[in-house]
Scaffold this motif. Sequence first.
Motif, PDB file in Angstrom:
ATOM      1  N   THR A  81       0.846  -1.192   0.000  1.00 12.50           N
ATOM      2  CA  THR A  81       0.000   0.000   0.000  1.00 12.50           C
ATOM      3  C   THR A  81       0.880   1.241   0.000  1.00 12.50           C
ATOM      4  O   THR A  81       2.085   1.170   0.279  1.00 12.50           O
ATOM      5  CB  THR A  81      -0.900   0.047   1.251  1.00 12.50           C
ATOM      6  OG1 THR A  81      -0.067   0.243   2.413  1.00 12.50           O
ATOM      7  CG2 THR A  81      -1.726  -1.225   1.405  1.00 12.50           C
ATOM      8  N   ALA A  82       0.268   2.390  -0.266  1.00 15.68           N
ATOM      9  CA  ALA A  82       1.007   3.645  -0.200  1.00 15.68           C
ATOM     10  C   ALA A  82       1.505   3.911   1.216  1.00 15.68           C
ATOM     11  O   ALA A  82       2.578   4.494   1.412  1.00 15.68           O
ATOM     12  CB  ALA A  82       0.139   4.796  -0.690  1.00 15.68           C
ATOM     13  N   GLU A  83       0.729   3.480   2.216  1.00 11.81           N
ATOM     14  CA  GLU A  83       1.173   3.655   3.604  1.00 11.81           C
ATOM     15  C   GLU A  83       2.396   2.793   3.904  1.00 11.81           C
ATOM     16  O   GLU A  83       3.275   3.197   4.682  1.00 11.81           O
ATOM     17  CB  GLU A  83       0.029   3.328   4.559  1.00 11.81           C
ATOM     18  CG  GLU A  83      -1.010   4.424   4.665  1.00 11.81           C
ATOM     19  CD  GLU A  83      -0.392   5.779   5.004  1.00 11.81           C
ATOM     20  OE1 GLU A  83       0.361   5.867   5.994  1.00 11.81           O
ATOM     21  OE2 GLU A  83      -0.641   6.746   4.248  1.00 11.81           O
ATOM     22  N   SER A 107       9.101  -0.569  -5.121  1.00  7.97           N
ATOM     23  CA  SER A 107       8.955  -2.015  -5.236  1.00  7.97           C
ATOM     24  C   SER A 107       7.544  -2.394  -4.802  1.00  7.97           C
ATOM     25  O   SER A 107       7.288  -2.682  -3.628  1.00  7.97           O
ATOM     26  CB  SER A 107      10.003  -2.718  -4.351  1.00  7.97           C
ATOM     27  OG  SER A 107       9.841  -4.119  -4.385  1.00  7.97           O
ATOM     28  N   PRO A 108       6.573  -2.404  -5.742  1.00  2.86           N
ATOM     29  CA  PRO A 108       5.180  -2.668  -5.372  1.00  2.86           C
ATOM     30  C   PRO A 108       4.900  -4.168  -5.277  1.00  2.86           C
ATOM     31  O   PRO A 108       5.227  -4.939  -6.180  1.00  2.86           O
ATOM     32  CB  PRO A 108       4.402  -2.043  -6.537  1.00  2.86           C
ATOM     33  CG  PRO A 108       5.317  -2.166  -7.711  1.00  2.86           C
ATOM     34  CD  PRO A 108       6.724  -2.081  -7.171  1.00  2.86           C
ATOM     35  N   LEU A 134       8.713  14.108   0.930  1.00  4.75           N
ATOM     36  CA  LEU A 134       9.429  12.945   1.455  1.00  4.75           C
ATOM     37  C   LEU A 134      10.279  12.281   0.386  1.00  4.75           C
ATOM     38  O   LEU A 134      11.324  11.695   0.675  1.00  4.75           O
ATOM     39  CB  LEU A 134       8.439  11.927   2.029  1.00  4.75           C
ATOM     40  CG  LEU A 134       7.769  12.314   3.339  1.00  4.75           C
ATOM     41  CD1 LEU A 134       6.703  11.289   3.721  1.00  4.75           C
ATOM     42  CD2 LEU A 134       8.811  12.434   4.454  1.00  4.75           C
ATOM     43  N   VAL A 135       9.825  12.348  -0.843  1.00  4.08           N
ATOM     44  CA  VAL A 135      10.553  11.790  -1.978  1.00  4.08           C
ATOM     45  C   VAL A 135      10.317  12.708  -3.174  1.00  4.08           C
ATOM     46  O   VAL A 135       9.208  13.188  -3.385  1.00  4.08           O
ATOM     47  CB  VAL A 135      10.100  10.342  -2.273  1.00  4.08           C
ATOM     48  CG1 VAL A 135       8.604  10.267  -2.539  1.00  4.08           C
ATOM     49  CG2 VAL A 135      10.889   9.741  -3.426  1.00  4.08           C
ATOM     50  N   SER A 136      11.372  12.972  -3.919  1.00  2.27           N
ATOM     51  CA  SER A 136      11.233  13.887  -5.053  1.00  2.27           C
ATOM     52  C   SER A 136      10.721  13.179  -6.302  1.00  2.27           C
ATOM     53  O   SER A 136       9.907  13.725  -7.050  1.00  2.27           O
ATOM     54  CB  SER A 136      12.582  14.551  -5.357  1.00  2.27           C
ATOM     55  OG  SER A 136      13.002  15.345  -4.268  1.00  2.27           O
ATOM     56  N   ARG A 137      11.218  11.958  -6.533  1.00  2.40           N
ATOM     57  CA  ARG A 137      10.853  11.218  -7.731  1.00  2.40           C
ATOM     58  C   ARG A 137      10.773   9.731  -7.413  1.00  2.40           C
ATOM     59  O   ARG A 137      11.376   9.256  -6.450  1.00  2.40           O
ATOM     60  CB  ARG A 137      11.884  11.450  -8.848  1.00  2.40           C
ATOM     61  CG  ARG A 137      11.899  12.862  -9.389  1.00  2.40           C
ATOM     62  CD  ARG A 137      12.972  13.051 -10.458  1.00  2.40           C
ATOM     63  NE  ARG A 137      14.289  13.274  -9.884  1.00  2.40           N
ATOM     64  CZ  ARG A 137      15.387  13.568 -10.584  1.00  2.40           C
ATOM     65  NH1 ARG A 137      15.303  13.647 -11.913  1.00  2.40           N
ATOM     66  NH2 ARG A 137      16.543  13.778 -10.005  1.00  2.40           N
ATOM     67  N   PHE A 138      10.062   8.994  -8.255  1.00  3.90           N
ATOM     68  CA  PHE A 138      10.011   7.537  -8.158  1.00  3.90           C
ATOM     69  C   PHE A 138      10.523   6.926  -9.457  1.00  3.90           C
ATOM     70  O   PHE A 138      10.291   7.444 -10.551  1.00  3.90           O
ATOM     71  CB  PHE A 138       8.578   7.037  -7.950  1.00  3.90           C
ATOM     72  CG  PHE A 138       8.031   7.197  -6.559  1.00  3.90           C
ATOM     73  CD1 PHE A 138       8.557   6.478  -5.497  1.00  3.90           C
ATOM     74  CD2 PHE A 138       6.971   8.057  -6.325  1.00  3.90           C
ATOM     75  CE1 PHE A 138       8.038   6.623  -4.215  1.00  3.90           C
ATOM     76  CE2 PHE A 138       6.438   8.208  -5.057  1.00  3.90           C
ATOM     77  CZ  PHE A 138       6.978   7.486  -3.989  1.00  3.90           C
ATOM     78  N   VAL A 139      11.213   5.779  -9.306  1.00  5.47           N
ATOM     79  CA  VAL A 139      11.475   4.893 -10.441  1.00  5.47           C
ATOM     80  C   VAL A 139      10.899   3.531 -10.075  1.00  5.47           C
ATOM     81  O   VAL A 139      10.862   3.149  -8.909  1.00  5.47           O
ATOM     82  CB  VAL A 139      12.976   4.781 -10.770  1.00  5.47           C
ATOM     83  CG1 VAL A 139      13.497   6.082 -11.349  1.00  5.47           C
ATOM     84  CG2 VAL A 139      13.801   4.365  -9.554  1.00  5.47           C
ATOM     85  N   LEU A 140      10.437   2.802 -11.061  1.00  4.24           N
ATOM     86  CA  LEU A 140       9.774   1.526 -10.839  1.00  4.24           C
ATOM     87  C   LEU A 140      10.777   0.389 -10.959  1.00  4.24           C
ATOM     88  O   LEU A 140      11.453   0.242 -11.981  1.00  4.24           O
ATOM     89  CB  LEU A 140       8.646   1.342 -11.847  1.00  4.24           C
ATOM     90  CG  LEU A 140       7.796   0.075 -11.718  1.00  4.24           C
ATOM     91  CD1 LEU A 140       7.081   0.027 -10.368  1.00  4.24           C
ATOM     92  CD2 LEU A 140       6.793  -0.013 -12.864  1.00  4.24           C
TER      93      LEU A 140
END
Length: 305
Positions: A81-83, A107-108, A134-140
């Motif tokens: 989850t996002a949490e 890492s979903p 809290l985070v600037s960017r995401f990579v999958l």
Amino acid sequence: MTRLLRDLPTFIYGTTRLGDRSVPRQQRLEVARAAVDRGLWMHTSRQYDEALEVLGETFADANASDIKAKTPLIVKVGGGTAEDVRTTIAENLKPLGVEAIDIGQLSPVDGLENDLIGGGAALSRLRELKDEGLVSRFVLEIFPWTSAAPLEAIRSGHLDGLIDGVITYYNPLQRFASNELWAELVEQSVSIISMRTVAGAPVHTLRDVPGAAWRPYLQERAVEIAPIFERSGIETWVEFCLRFAHSQPQVVATVGSTSRIENLDELLRHSVDLEPLPEEVLHDIAALQARWSDETDIYAEPWTM
């Protein structure tokens, strides 16, 4: 995700060896400080044993504020989850002694990957983590055993504005995306951060030294790659691997780890003025990687490669 992450440096220091308890702690601290002094980006994770604590101790040095400002971080985060993602961010921030992550390696698992495909509410909550700073960017994060969900998520378009690219193992012996996913990444010009730059050891070591390869398949692949490396005429495996990764136009950075300052400097020395490998070399490796993907990679159990 097209042509994003272009501000990243060619080489990023991976911190797996900073968590290796078989290496004296003082040596790990010295390498961490050397990476900081060289102004490097770093990649880290709670999964790397003591790596966060070693970095945190380095960041707590006399010039702490200056050090933190000079050291952008890519950190593995995730969950169902996002949490969960929020929780893993906090678990990483505390030992590091920093307030935010520059890039979160998402890492979903346990259902979150389906939200990425369907555009569920979790995507809005992930965006909130960015809005909060809290985070600037995401990579999958992608692996052979998780390729199906990222493929559908990228095709769906729901990741636009949330995910800036993908991060995966990519070196002459490993291309950790299914053939179908890799083709989609190329078709859409998705930016790629490649990890495990030199596949763990020089190719002749992986081929010839018993136990050097983490798994038998790496030794078998080294047998096939070694002649290609030898025909290239390139002097060192480090140069060959860095040039290989950056021959792929979408690769914006490579992540490599070492516990020795001299090896770090070798990686940095070969990370400038990179020329693509010859086309015939790239063609031969691509053919092997496509075969390996269909024969082995997509059938692998998680974390067995």
